[in-house]
Design an enzyme around this catalytic site. Structure first.
Site, PDB file in Angstrom:
ATOM      1  CB  CYS A   5      34.466  45.517  40.371  1.00  0.00           C
ATOM      2  SG  CYS A   5      34.366  47.296  40.050  1.00  0.00           S
ATOM      3  CD  GLU A  30      35.651  50.806  46.621  1.00  0.00           C
ATOM      4  OE1 GLU A  30      34.395  50.082  46.121  1.00  0.00           O
ATOM      5  OE2 GLU A  30      35.142  51.772  46.951  1.00  0.00           O
ATOM      6  CE  LYS A  54      50.844  44.688  44.372  1.00  0.00           C
ATOM      7  NZ  LYS A  54      50.756  44.289  42.908  1.00  0.00           N
ATOM      8  CD  GLU A  56      34.155  39.952  40.317  1.00  0.00           C
ATOM      9  OE1 GLU A  56      34.953  39.449  41.191  1.00  0.00           O
ATOM     10  OE2 GLU A  56      34.047  41.040  40.125  1.00  0.00           O
TER      11      GLU A  56
HETATM   12  P1  NAP Z   1      43.470  40.537  43.279  1.00  0.00           P
HETATM   13  O1  NAP Z   1      44.109  39.391  42.805  1.00  0.00           O
HETATM   14  O2  NAP Z   1      42.689  40.667  44.564  1.00  0.00           O
HETATM   15  O3  NAP Z   1      44.717  41.590  43.212  1.00  0.00           O
HETATM   16  C1  NAP Z   1      44.503  42.882  43.404  1.00  0.00           C
HETATM   17  C2  NAP Z   1      45.707  43.626  43.724  1.00  0.00           C
HETATM   18  O4  NAP Z   1      46.162  42.908  45.176  1.00  0.00           O
HETATM   19  C3  NAP Z   1      47.044  43.283  42.932  1.00  0.00           C
HETATM   20  O5  NAP Z   1      47.713  44.356  43.075  1.00  0.00           O
HETATM   21  C4  NAP Z   1      47.432  42.111  43.484  1.00  0.00           C
HETATM   22  O6  NAP Z   1      48.903  41.860  42.947  1.00  0.00           O
HETATM   23  C5  NAP Z   1      47.619  42.206  45.042  1.00  0.00           C
HETATM   24  N1  NAP Z   1      47.428  41.120  45.871  1.00  0.00           N
HETATM   25  C6  NAP Z   1      47.537  39.980  45.748  1.00  0.00           C
HETATM   26  N2  NAP Z   1      47.403  39.218  46.707  1.00  0.00           N
HETATM   27  C7  NAP Z   1      47.756  40.228  47.862  1.00  0.00           C
HETATM   28  C8  NAP Z   1      47.916  39.861  49.194  1.00  0.00           C
HETATM   29  N3  NAP Z   1      47.868  38.973  49.894  1.00  0.00           N
HETATM   30  N4  NAP Z   1      48.091  41.079  49.863  1.00  0.00           N
HETATM   31  C9  NAP Z   1      47.904  42.308  49.313  1.00  0.00           C
HETATM   32  N5  NAP Z   1      47.936  42.529  48.060  1.00  0.00           N
HETATM   33  C10 NAP Z   1      47.745  41.577  47.411  1.00  0.00           C
HETATM   34  O7  NAP Z   1      42.382  41.038  42.097  1.00  0.00           O
HETATM   35  P2  NAP Z   1      42.497  41.128  40.416  1.00  0.00           P
HETATM   36  O8  NAP Z   1      42.245  39.661  40.070  1.00  0.00           O
HETATM   37  O9  NAP Z   1      43.826  41.741  40.165  1.00  0.00           O
HETATM   38  O10 NAP Z   1      41.298  42.152  40.035  1.00  0.00           O
HETATM   39  C11 NAP Z   1      40.195  41.656  40.018  1.00  0.00           C
HETATM   40  C12 NAP Z   1      39.096  42.065  41.206  1.00  0.00           C
HETATM   41  O11 NAP Z   1      39.266  43.125  41.387  1.00  0.00           O
HETATM   42  C13 NAP Z   1      37.764  41.385  40.691  1.00  0.00           C
HETATM   43  O12 NAP Z   1      37.462  40.604  41.911  1.00  0.00           O
HETATM   44  C14 NAP Z   1      36.861  42.959  40.558  1.00  0.00           C
HETATM   45  O13 NAP Z   1      35.739  42.724  40.912  1.00  0.00           O
HETATM   46  C15 NAP Z   1      37.904  43.559  41.740  1.00  0.00           C
HETATM   47  N6  NAP Z   1      37.634  45.079  41.329  1.00  0.00           N
HETATM   48  C16 NAP Z   1      36.757  45.803  42.434  1.00  0.00           C
HETATM   49  C17 NAP Z   1      36.730  47.322  42.176  1.00  0.00           C
HETATM   50  C18 NAP Z   1      35.561  47.892  43.083  1.00  0.00           C
HETATM   51  O14 NAP Z   1      35.693  49.112  43.008  1.00  0.00           O
HETATM   52  N7  NAP Z   1      34.831  47.203  43.974  1.00  0.00           N
HETATM   53  C19 NAP Z   1      37.162  47.730  41.092  1.00  0.00           C
HETATM   54  C20 NAP Z   1      37.990  47.024  40.058  1.00  0.00           C
HETATM   55  C21 NAP Z   1      38.081  45.600  40.227  1.00  0.00           C
HETATM   56  P3  NAP Z   1      49.057  41.133  41.764  1.00  0.00           P
HETATM   57  O15 NAP Z   1      48.827  42.045  40.588  1.00  0.00           O
HETATM   58  O16 NAP Z   1      50.558  40.369  41.803  1.00  0.00           O
HETATM   59  O17 NAP Z   1      48.196  39.924  41.789  1.00  0.00           O
END
Ligand code: NAP
Ligand code: MG
Length: 484
Positions: A295, A261, A187, A392
């Site tokens: 991230c 991650e 997804k 963050e």
């Molecule tokens: P997020 O809100 O956690 O969303 C990530 C993904 O999970 C999206 O596809 C989201 O759908 C989905 N999602 C939301 N709630 C969920 C649930 N309850 N169960 C399963 N999936 C769910 O994160 P984001 O705001 O999109 O991304 C930013 C974050 O990613 C930051 O904290 C960043 O540090 C982290 N990141 C980490 C890495 C790494 O390698 N460590 C790399 C890149 C980013 P939606 O799109 O509909 O919200």
């Protein structure tokens, strides 16, 4: 001396990349079993964050759609993919990698339109690393016996990715999974589904057997349906620490293998003997690359007190030359914030910084009237207890702290719930090694920042998650282990 604004430093005529190369359809279905299908009929819109233009209507998968996708992945796994030799699987991965290169410009333009990132980054960073990732893991597919993790795939991988590097995160997830003989249901994020859907077309073009890759678009609920599906053997998630924790709880007690991650709050540490102009480039790259939606962004600058004033002066001067605007313009350095929601979060946390007494400085520039924008910003007078030093921000906002001794730098750098990355700027090789040993971070860059390569593992400590992506280590997440 007044700080020059971007417009009076260099005058460039606009040089936008043509978007004629991409064919954005009015609506997109779900990619299940090698075909685009309607699903349950509900949909959502994806917009261009630089203009707020609605780009397309995208299907929203519910539990039943996710179930179809998992069934297709299971069939493909049992009947085709896990039975194929590694050398045969490699041919598909190489083919995908080559098509990504051939269609690189199309992918880059589409990524910039849907995500808001500058074309020079999608074209020169994201897409080339995406292709390199498929090439790299194609090379592993017939050599798994040398991996150290066995040769047995896990089965169906459920993969959920964020919006900051839509195509790159897809590649990090899909390439190793397929190389090891797993099939996937992925997804993409709600705000950036389009390059994943173009990738689905690339799978068709590569004649990938139906069901090996399934792309189901949707919001958090769709992600939840994937990770909690009983027939998913492996969960791979990249995103926020909050959602990562919820996923860890949801799969606890099942025998699903999980990699997470999550977020970061990297320290970029500048010693007084560092080449300062290079360090300033590294600070800028560390926090303003991809609008700070990274991230591993170097969001906490730790600068040695004796050079702090000089570094800050040079940094402000350099920040003033950053060009912000149309992501498709080849001269753009800083593009649009990915969504209105993310812009709100950045604004709110920055206001907390003001309220906590830190001093805000931002680049003076005219922001476009439409779309989501936030100027490159730094905060000085930040203390370790400030929320802007702990949480963050995930935007173009740098918190500046100072230190006197290497031990103080280590103590401050490690004083965070995260542990994803860090940067060290110094002329002394021995200091680099000793800092790297003491910093609790998955990646430590020395005299550089944000360098990625498919051969190098990436991942975090503590609340930044667990598991590694990239390199030989990245295979572990998709294999049963050496003694099974
Ligand atoms: P997020 O809100 O956690 O969303 C990530 C993904 O999970 C999206 O596809 C989201 O759908 C989905 N999602 C939301 N709630 C969920 C649930 N309850 N169960 C399963 N999936 C769910 O994160 P984001 O705001 O999109 O991304 C930013 C974050 O990613 C930051 O904290 C960043 O540090 C982290 N990141 C980490 C890495 C790494 O390698 N460590 C790399 C890149 C980013 P939606 O799109 O509909 O919200
Ligand atoms: Mg979008």
């Amino acid at each position: 001396m007044s700080t020059p604004t971007p417009t009076n430093v260099f005058e460039y005529a606009p040089a936008p990349e043509s978007r004629a190369i991409v064919d954005i359809k009015p609506s997109y279905g779900l990619f299940i079993n090698g075909e685009f299908v309607d699903g349950n009929g509900t949909s959502f819109k994806t917009v261009n964050p630089a203009t707020e233009e609605v780009l397309a209507e995208v299907a929203e998968a519910n539990d039943a759609d996710v179930d179809e996708a998992v069934k297709a992945a299971r069939r493909a796994y049992t009947r085709v993919w896990s039975r194929m030799s590694g050398a045969e699987r490699a041919k598909y991965l190489y083919r995908i990698a080559r098509i990504i290169q051939e269609r690189g410009r199309e992918l880059a333009v589409l990524e910039s339109i849907d995500n808001g990132k500058p074309i020079k980054e999608s074209r020169d960073v994201d897409v080339p690393i995406v292709a390199a990732h498929f090439f790299y893991y194609a090379g592993w597919a017939d050599k798994l016996k040398y991996s150290g993790y066995g040769e047995t795939p896990l089965g169906v991988a459920g993969q959920v990715i964020p919006w900051n590097f839509p195509l790159l995160m897809l590649a990090w997830k899909i390439a190793p999974a397929l190389a090891c003989g797993n099939t996937v249901v992925l997804k993409p994020a709600e705000t950036t589904p389009l390059t994943a859907l173009l990738f689905a077309e690339i799978c068709q073009q590569a004649d990938l057997p139906p069901g090996v890759v399934n792309i189901v678009t949707g919001a958090g609920e769709t992600g939840r349906a994937i990770v909690s599906h009983p027939d998913v053997d492996k969960v791979a998630f990249t995103g926020s620490t909050e959602v990562g924790k919820a996923i860890a709880r949801a799969v606890a007690g099942s025998d699903k293998k999980v990699t997470l991650e999550l977020g970061g709050k990297a320290a970029n540490i500048v010693f007084d003997d560092a080449p300062l102009d290079q360090a300033v480039e590294g600070i800028v790259n560390g926090i303003f690359f991809n609008q700070g939606h990274v991230c591993c962004a170097g969001s906490r600058l730790l600068v040695q007190e004796s050079v702090a004033d000089e570094v800050l002066e040079r940094l402000k001067r350099r920040m003033s030359t950053l060009r912000m605007g149309d992501p498709l313009d080849k001269n753009t350095d800083v593009g649009a914030i990915n969504s209105g929601e993310q812009l709100k979060r950045i604004r709110e946390l920055s206001e907390v910084g003001d309220a906590e007494g830190a001093e805000r400085w931002e680049v003076a520039c005219d922001l476009p009237t439409k779309g989501f924008w936030f100027p490159p910003t730094l905060f000085t007078g930040v203390s370790q207890a400030h929320r802007i030093a702990r949480e963050e921000i995930f935007g173009p906002v740098l918190s500046v702290l100072t230190f006197r001794t290497p031990s103080e730098a280590v103590e401050k750098a490690n004083n965070t719930p995260f542990g994803l990355s860090a940067g060290v700027w110094t002329d002394k090789g021995s200091r680099i090694l000793s800092m790297a040993n003491r910093l609790r971070a998955g990646v430590v860059w020395a005299n550089t920042f944000n360098k990625f390569d498919p051969t190098s593992p990436f991942g975090g400590y503590k609340e930044s998650g667990y598991g590694r992506e990239g390199g030989r280590h990245g295979l572990e997440a998709y294999l049963k282990g050496a003694d099974q």
